[in-house]
Write a protein that holds these residues in place. Structure first.
Motif, PDB file in Angstrom:
ATOM      1  N   GLY A 135       0.273   2.990 -73.828  1.00 32.19           N
ATOM      2  CA  GLY A 135       1.714   2.172 -73.610  1.00 32.19           C
ATOM      3  C   GLY A 135       1.517   0.532 -74.195  1.00 32.19           C
ATOM      4  N   LEU A 199       1.139   5.343 -69.076  1.00 31.91           N
ATOM      5  CA  LEU A 199       1.463   5.732 -67.978  1.00 31.91           C
ATOM      6  C   LEU A 199       0.133   6.587 -66.773  1.00 31.91           C
ATOM      7  CD1 LEU A 199       2.966   8.419 -67.336  1.00 31.91           C
ATOM      8  CD2 LEU A 199       1.192  10.239 -69.031  1.00 31.91           C
ATOM      9  N   LEU A 209      11.858   7.842 -68.923  1.00 28.23           N
ATOM     10  CA  LEU A 209      11.446   6.927 -69.981  1.00 28.23           C
ATOM     11  C   LEU A 209      12.631   6.479 -70.778  1.00 28.23           C
ATOM     12  CD1 LEU A 209       9.581  10.079 -70.945  1.00 28.23           C
ATOM     13  CD2 LEU A 209       8.100   7.802 -70.715  1.00 28.23           C
ATOM     14  N   ILE A 219       7.238   3.724 -75.641  1.00 25.81           N
ATOM     15  CA  ILE A 219       7.707   5.665 -75.169  1.00 25.81           C
ATOM     16  C   ILE A 219       7.352   6.461 -76.071  1.00 25.81           C
ATOM     17  CG2 ILE A 219      10.121   6.964 -74.689  1.00 25.81           C
ATOM     18  CD1 ILE A 219       9.025   4.400 -72.850  1.00 25.81           C
ATOM     19  N   ILE A 223       4.931   9.524 -74.652  1.00 19.66           N
ATOM     20  CA  ILE A 223       5.283  11.020 -74.888  1.00 19.66           C
ATOM     21  C   ILE A 223       4.417  11.797 -75.980  1.00 19.66           C
ATOM     22  CG2 ILE A 223       7.050  12.583 -75.605  1.00 19.66           C
ATOM     23  CD1 ILE A 223       8.951  10.896 -75.357  1.00 19.66           C
ATOM     24  N   MET A 235      10.225  15.168 -68.544  1.00 21.26           N
ATOM     25  CA  MET A 235      10.793  13.831 -68.744  1.00 21.26           C
ATOM     26  C   MET A 235      11.431  13.865 -69.420  1.00 21.26           C
ATOM     27  SD  MET A 235       6.034  13.244 -70.616  1.00 21.26           S
ATOM     28  CE  MET A 235       7.117  14.213 -71.751  1.00 21.26           C
ATOM     29  N   LEU A 237      14.096  11.334 -72.098  1.00 17.40           N
ATOM     30  CA  LEU A 237      14.408   9.821 -72.150  1.00 17.40           C
ATOM     31  C   LEU A 237      15.405   8.889 -72.819  1.00 17.40           C
ATOM     32  CD1 LEU A 237      12.856   7.785 -74.131  1.00 17.40           C
ATOM     33  CD2 LEU A 237      13.025   9.308 -76.793  1.00 17.40           C
ATOM     34  N   TYR A 302       9.872   4.550 -66.682  1.00 16.76           N
ATOM     35  CA  TYR A 302       8.787   3.593 -67.924  1.00 16.76           C
ATOM     36  C   TYR A 302       9.822   2.895 -68.605  1.00 16.76           C
ATOM     37  CZ  TYR A 302       4.490   6.031 -66.109  1.00 16.76           C
ATOM     38  OH  TYR A 302       3.678   6.635 -64.776  1.00 16.76           O
TER      39      TYR A 302
END
Length: 343
Positions: A135, A199, A209, A219, A223, A235, A237, A302
């Motif tokens: 990140g 993260l 995300l 991102i 992941i 998770m 996205l 995030y």
């Protein structure tokens, strides 16, 4: 004469030299404070001055409003103390353990991803390895001393070139060069890793995300890092763009959704036209999160991308949908234009 700064929550202290920004002094001494752009445009380093006074340098009004100033808040990246300070701001563990370096690199590959995004791969010298957190970003150091920031899309465990996703900003000195004259084997120079967007692995909360445009880059790193570490946290996205072409690696995200346990992908377009043949979700990407999850009290978020998306998500999620303020992590992709009219 140096001034003492005390962090209210932990009691840790550090010294700031005359005319030195509070954030830069903290980072210089290995103290992790949240930050993003370091130039007063993103608001990530916002804290409350509990006691003492600071001089606040010009900054974006969206990063720190006049109302926030009257409540004692400051942007620590461009705040210099007038005396000793007590500051209330969340500390970031782990960042101080990562060494920041200035390194040369060679352009390994340039690949177009759609009409206005390039995947740029950078090869480090044979004897160098960049340690970073998934990140984080690097800053290119241009010949005139100016800097341009780009998040790393490749995860830290990746062996090989560092991957960046660069969107063309017509008229932008650096991106015009990338899309015009840059070629393989060109030499560049950068500093990194930088930033506190990464993260948090010490939590078991499910993860949202949230990306717009090339905000997908960090991102993606998060992941792929989570998959590599076998983290079992759910998770989801949410990736937004105006047109389908803005989701320039949608096939990769769809592959994750098929192959990664507990992973879901929700693409969202705000302005699809007939040529997109779009049958998916439409509207603002952060609103899609709210439609699916009106109660975010048990989540970690995030968010990365355009400042307006990040600011809207933080405001709506924390004020109206019960997301704890300290569970919203963000990287706002600011540009020189975001400081065109500083206050």
């Amino acid at each position: 004469m140096a001034f003492n700064v005390t962090l209210r929550q932990s009691g840790r202290q550090f010294q700031v030299e005359p005319d030195e920004a509070v954030l830069l002094a903290a980072l210089r001494q290995g103290i992790g404070l949240p930050y993003g752009c370091k130039n007063g445009a993103c608001g990530s380093c916002k804290g409350t001055v509990v006691s003492g006074e600071v001089d606040q340098a010009p900054h974006s009004s969206s990063a720190l409003s006049n109302d926030e100033k009257t409540r004692g808040m400051a942007l620590l990246c461009c705040a210099t103390p007038k005396g000793d300070l007590v500051v209330d701001i969340r500390e970031v563990a782990g960042v101080g353990d990562v060494q920041v370096k200035k390194l040369p690199c060679r352009v390994n590959a340039l690949e177009r991803k759609g009409t206005d995004v390039v995947e740029l791969k950078l090869q480090l010298p044979a004897n160098e390895r960049l340690q970073y957190l998934a990140g984080q970003y690097i800053e290119f150091i241009l010949k005139d001393g100016k800097r341009r920031s780009y998040s790393m899309a490749s995860p830290p465990h990746h062996e090989g070139p560092i991957e960046l996703h660069i969107r063309h900003m017509p008229g932008g000195t650096f991106t015009d060069h990338v899309f015009g004259n840059m070629k393989e084997r060109d030499i560049l120079r950068f500093e990194g890793p930088l930033g506190t967007f990464f993260l948090r692995e010490d939590s078991d909360k499910p993860i949202i995300l949230l990306a717009s445009g090339t905000g997908f880059a960090p991102i993606k790193a998060i992941i792929e890092h989570a998959v590599f570490k076998n983290l079992n946290r759910p998770m989801t996205l949410y990736w937004g763009g105006r047109r389908k072409q803005d989701l320039y690696m949608m096939e990769l995200a769809e592959t994750w959704a098929r192959e990664v346990p507990n992973f879901s992908f929700v693409p969202v377009l705000s302005e699809p036209d007939s040529t997109d043949e779009w049958t998916g979700r439409t509207g603002f990407v952060h609103r899609a999160v709210i439609e699916d999850l009106p109660d975010l009290s048990a989540y970690q978020v995030y968010a990365c991308g355009a400042p307006v998306m990040v600011e809207s998500a933080q405001r709506d999620f924390t004020n109206h949908h019960r997301l704890p303020e300290d569970e919203f992590y963000a990287d706002s992709f600011t540009s020189a234009a975001d400081l065109a009219n500083p206050v």
